[in-house]
Design a protein around this motif. Structure first.
Motif, short mmCIF file in Angstrom:
data_model
loop_
_atom_site.label_atom_id
_atom_site.label_comp_id
_atom_site.label_asym_id
_atom_site.label_seq_id
_atom_site.Cartn_x
_atom_site.Cartn_y
_atom_site.Cartn_z
N ASN A 1 0.82 -1.21 0.00
CA ASN A 1 0.00 0.00 0.00
C ASN A 1 0.85 1.26 0.00
OD1 ASN A 1 -3.14 -0.09 0.25
ND2 ASN A 1 -2.43 -1.92 1.35
N VAL A 2 1.99 1.20 0.68
CA VAL A 2 2.86 2.38 0.75
C VAL A 2 3.65 2.56 -0.55
CG1 VAL A 2 4.72 3.50 2.05
CG2 VAL A 2 2.97 2.20 3.27
N VAL A 3 3.97 1.46 -1.20
CA VAL A 3 4.68 1.52 -2.49
C VAL A 3 3.79 2.14 -3.58
CG1 VAL A 3 5.57 0.08 -4.39
CG2 VAL A 3 6.30 -0.37 -2.04
N MET A 4 2.48 1.90 -3.46
CA MET A 4 1.54 2.23 -4.54
C MET A 4 1.65 3.65 -5.13
SD MET A 4 -0.69 1.08 -6.58
CE MET A 4 -0.41 -0.53 -5.86
N PRO A 5 1.67 4.71 -4.31
CA PRO A 5 1.75 6.06 -4.92
C PRO A 5 3.03 6.26 -5.73
CG PRO A 5 1.26 6.23 -2.56
CD PRO A 5 1.57 4.79 -2.84
N MET A 6 4.12 5.64 -5.30
CA MET A 6 5.40 5.79 -6.02
C MET A 6 5.32 5.04 -7.34
SD MET A 6 8.10 5.47 -2.85
CE MET A 6 7.29 4.26 -1.79
N LEU A 7 4.69 3.88 -7.31
CA LEU A 7 4.52 3.07 -8.51
C LEU A 7 3.64 3.81 -9.53
CD1 LEU A 7 5.32 0.30 -9.54
CD2 LEU A 7 3.32 -0.66 -8.41
N LEU A 8 2.58 4.44 -9.02
CA LEU A 8 1.69 5.19 -9.92
C LEU A 8 2.43 6.36 -10.54
CD1 LEU A 8 -1.64 5.23 -7.86
CD2 LEU A 8 -1.14 3.92 -9.93
N ASP A 9 3.32 6.99 -9.79
CA ASP A 9 4.05 8.15 -10.31
C ASP A 9 5.08 7.73 -11.35
OD1 ASP A 9 4.63 11.14 -9.99
OD2 ASP A 9 6.63 10.27 -9.67
N ARG A 10 5.79 6.64 -11.08
CA ARG A 10 6.91 6.22 -11.93
C ARG A 10 6.51 5.28 -13.05
NH1 ARG A 10 11.87 5.44 -9.55
NH2 ARG A 10 12.48 7.28 -8.37
N GLY A 11 5.51 4.46 -12.76
CA GLY A 11 5.05 3.51 -13.78
C GLY A 11 5.74 2.17 -13.74
N PRO B 1 8.21 -0.54 -10.94
CA PRO B 1 8.76 -0.70 -9.60
C PRO B 1 10.29 -0.61 -9.62
CG PRO B 1 8.10 -2.83 -10.47
CD PRO B 1 7.74 -1.80 -11.51
N ASP B 2 10.88 -0.14 -8.52
CA ASP B 2 12.34 -0.22 -8.40
C ASP B 2 12.71 -0.39 -6.94
OD1 ASP B 2 12.62 2.30 -7.16
OD2 ASP B 2 12.67 3.30 -9.10
N ALA B 3 13.98 -0.72 -6.71
CA ALA B 3 14.43 -1.05 -5.36
C ALA B 3 14.34 0.16 -4.43
CB ALA B 3 15.87 -1.57 -5.41
N ALA B 4 14.53 1.36 -4.99
CA ALA B 4 14.49 2.56 -4.15
C ALA B 4 13.11 2.74 -3.52
CB ALA B 4 14.87 3.79 -4.97
N MET B 5 12.04 2.46 -4.28
CA MET B 5 10.70 2.62 -3.69
C MET B 5 10.43 1.56 -2.62
SD MET B 5 8.10 2.25 -6.95
CE MET B 5 8.67 3.32 -8.25
N GLU B 6 10.95 0.38 -2.85
CA GLU B 6 10.80 -0.67 -1.83
C GLU B 6 11.45 -0.21 -0.52
OE1 GLU B 6 9.76 -4.18 -2.40
OE2 GLU B 6 8.78 -3.28 -4.15
N ARG B 7 12.66 0.33 -0.65
CA ARG B 7 13.39 0.79 0.55
C ARG B 7 12.68 1.96 1.20
NH1 ARG B 7 17.97 0.14 -2.53
NH2 ARG B 7 18.04 2.38 -3.00
N ARG B 8 12.21 2.88 0.38
CA ARG B 8 11.52 4.05 0.93
C ARG B 8 10.26 3.62 1.70
NH1 ARG B 8 11.08 8.97 1.78
NH2 ARG B 8 9.14 10.12 1.54
N ASP C 1 9.82 0.84 3.22
CA ASP C 1 10.28 0.26 4.48
C ASP C 1 10.64 1.35 5.50
OD1 ASP C 1 10.00 -2.52 4.27
OD2 ASP C 1 11.72 -2.62 2.90
N GLU C 2 11.32 2.39 5.02
CA GLU C 2 11.67 3.51 5.90
C GLU C 2 10.41 4.15 6.49
OE1 GLU C 2 15.40 5.10 3.33
OE2 GLU C 2 13.80 6.57 3.75
N LEU C 3 9.42 4.35 5.62
CA LEU C 3 8.20 5.01 6.08
C LEU C 3 7.44 4.14 7.07
CD1 LEU C 3 7.15 6.59 2.68
CD2 LEU C 3 7.69 7.86 4.77
N LEU C 4 7.41 2.83 6.82
CA LEU C 4 6.73 1.94 7.76
C LEU C 4 7.45 1.94 9.11
CD1 LEU C 4 5.67 -1.11 5.58
CD2 LEU C 4 4.17 0.57 6.69
N ASP C 5 8.77 2.04 9.04
CA ASP C 5 9.56 2.12 10.26
C ASP C 5 9.21 3.42 11.00
OD1 ASP C 5 11.52 1.34 12.07
OD2 ASP C 5 13.04 2.57 11.09
N TRP C 6 9.11 4.49 10.23
CA TRP C 6 8.80 5.81 10.76
C TRP C 6 7.47 5.80 11.54
CZ3 TRP C 6 11.91 10.16 9.86
CH2 TRP C 6 11.38 11.36 10.33
N VAL C 7 6.48 5.11 11.00
CA VAL C 7 5.17 5.08 11.67
C VAL C 7 5.06 3.90 12.64
CG1 VAL C 7 4.04 6.29 9.77
CG2 VAL C 7 3.97 3.79 9.83
N GLY C 8 6.17 3.21 12.86
CA GLY C 8 6.21 2.15 13.88
C GLY C 8 5.54 0.85 13.48
#
Ligand code: ADP
Ligand code: ADP
Length: 234
Positions: free
Chosen positions: A106-116, A118-125, A127-134
Motif C-alpha cells: 500500500n505504501v509503495v503504490m503512490p510511487m509506482l503510480l508516479d513512476r510507472g 517498480p524499483d528497489a528505491a521505492m521498496e526501501r523508501r 520500508d523507511e516510512l513503515l519504520d517511521w510510523v512504527g
C-alpha cells in the motif's frame, strides 16, 4: 513561504441548474510552510469542499489557489494530476487502503503510480516510512488484518510516500477510539516537527485541534475569523 494560498475562492455546486448553490463564498486563507492547522466548523459548513479544492480534487468556481507559490488556475488536468500526486498527501476518515495488499504494498503504490515501474528505491523508501510510523513488523500483513489505528498509520505512511509539502487530513481520527486517535494525532505532529511537512486537518475534536498551531473555523462557507486559542501556538 506559503504552502497554499487561497484568494477569493468561491465554489458552487450544480452550476447552471435550478439547484445551483454557492457553498464557499470568497475564502482567503494561507498556510505557511511547516504549519500544522486544524480546520473546524459545523457539519455542512464547507470544510470537505474546501479540502477537496485545496487538494486539487475539485476546481473552484472562481478565485485563485496557489500551491507552493504556483498559480493552479490555468493548469490543465494532466498538470493538476501530477502536482496533486507530488505535492499533496491525503489521509481520510476511512483509510481507503487496498485490502488485498500488504501494508508495504500500500505504501509503495503512490510511487509506482508516479513512476510507472517498480524499483528497489521505492521498496526501501516504503520500508523507511513503515519504520517511521512504527509498523515494520506489520510490513507483510494484509491491510485488513491490522487494527484501525494501524491502518490509519499505514495510510499516513502512504500519504508521505511522495514526500509531499502538505498533508490534507479529513477527520483522520474520526473512526478511532480515543487512545488510537491520540497516537495517530501525535504521529502526524511528529512528522510535522521532524520533516517539516505542513498539515491541514479537519477535526471535530477540540482537544486535538487545540494541540495544533492554529485553528481555522469555517461557518456557512466563510472563514469565521474567530480566534480559538491553542496550546502550542507558535
Ligand atoms: P462539511 O465538510 O463542513 O460538512 P461540505 O463541504 O461537505 O461541508 O458541504 C458544504 C455544503 O455543500 C453542504 O450544504 C452540502 O450539502 C453541499 N454539498 C457538498 N458536496 C456537494 C455536491 N457534490 N453537490 C451538491 N452539494 C454539495
Ligand atoms: P462530511 O462528513 O465530510 O461532512 P458528508 O457526509 O456531508 O461529508 O458528505 C459525504 C460526501 O457527499 C461528500 O463527498 C460530499 O461532497 C457529498 N455531498 C454532501 N452533500 C451533498 C449533496 N447535497 N449533494 C451531493 N453530494 C453531497
Amino acid at each position: 513561504a506559503d504552502v497554499i494560498r487561497l484568494e477569493g475562492i468561491c465554489k458552487s455546486y450544480n452550476v447552471g441548474l435550478p439547484t445551483e448553490t454557492e457553498v464557499l463564498h470568497g475564502i482567503d486563507l494561507a498556510l505557511h510552510e511547516g504549519e500544522f492547522v486544524a480546520l473546524m466548523g459545523p457539519s455542512g459548513s464547507g470544510k470537505s469542499t474546501l479540502l477537496n479544492i485545496v487538494g486539487l480534487l475539485d476546481r473552484p468556481t472562481s478565485g485563485t489557489l496557489f500551491i507552493n507559490g504556483e498559480d493552479t488556475t490555468e493548469l490543465g488536468d494532466a498538470a493538476i494530476t501530477t502536482l496533486r500526486g507530488r505535492a499533496i498527501g491525503f489521509v481520510f476518515q476511512y483509510h481507503y487502503l487496498i485490502s488485498a495488499f500488504t501494508a508495504h504494498e500500500n505504501v509503495v503504490m503512490p510511487m509506482l503510480l508516479d513512476r510507472g515501474h517498480p524499483d528497489a528505491a521505492m521498496e526501501r523508501r516504503a520500508d523507511e516510512l513503515l519504520d517511521w510510523v512504527g509498523l515494520s513488523r506489520w510490513r507483510d500483513h494484509k491491510a485488513t488484518n491490522i487494527s484501525g489505528g494501524q491502518q490509519q498509520r499505514v495510510a499516513i505512511a502512504r500519504a508521505l510516500a511522495m514526500d509531499p509539502s502538505l498533508v490534507l487530513a479529513d477527520e483522520p481520527t474520526g473512526n478511532l477510539d480515543s487512545v488510537s486517535a491520540d497516537a495517530v494525532f501525535e504521529l502526524m505532529r511528529r512528522i510535522n516537527r521532524d520533516r517539516g511537512t505542513s498539515f491541514l486537518i479537519v477535526t471535530h475534536n477540540l482537544d486535538l485541534a487545540q494541540r495544533c498551531d492554529r485553528i481555522v473555523e469555517v461557518v456557512d462557507g466563510r472563514i469565521s475569523g474567530r480566534v480559538i486559542p491553542t496550546l502550542d501556538a507558535r
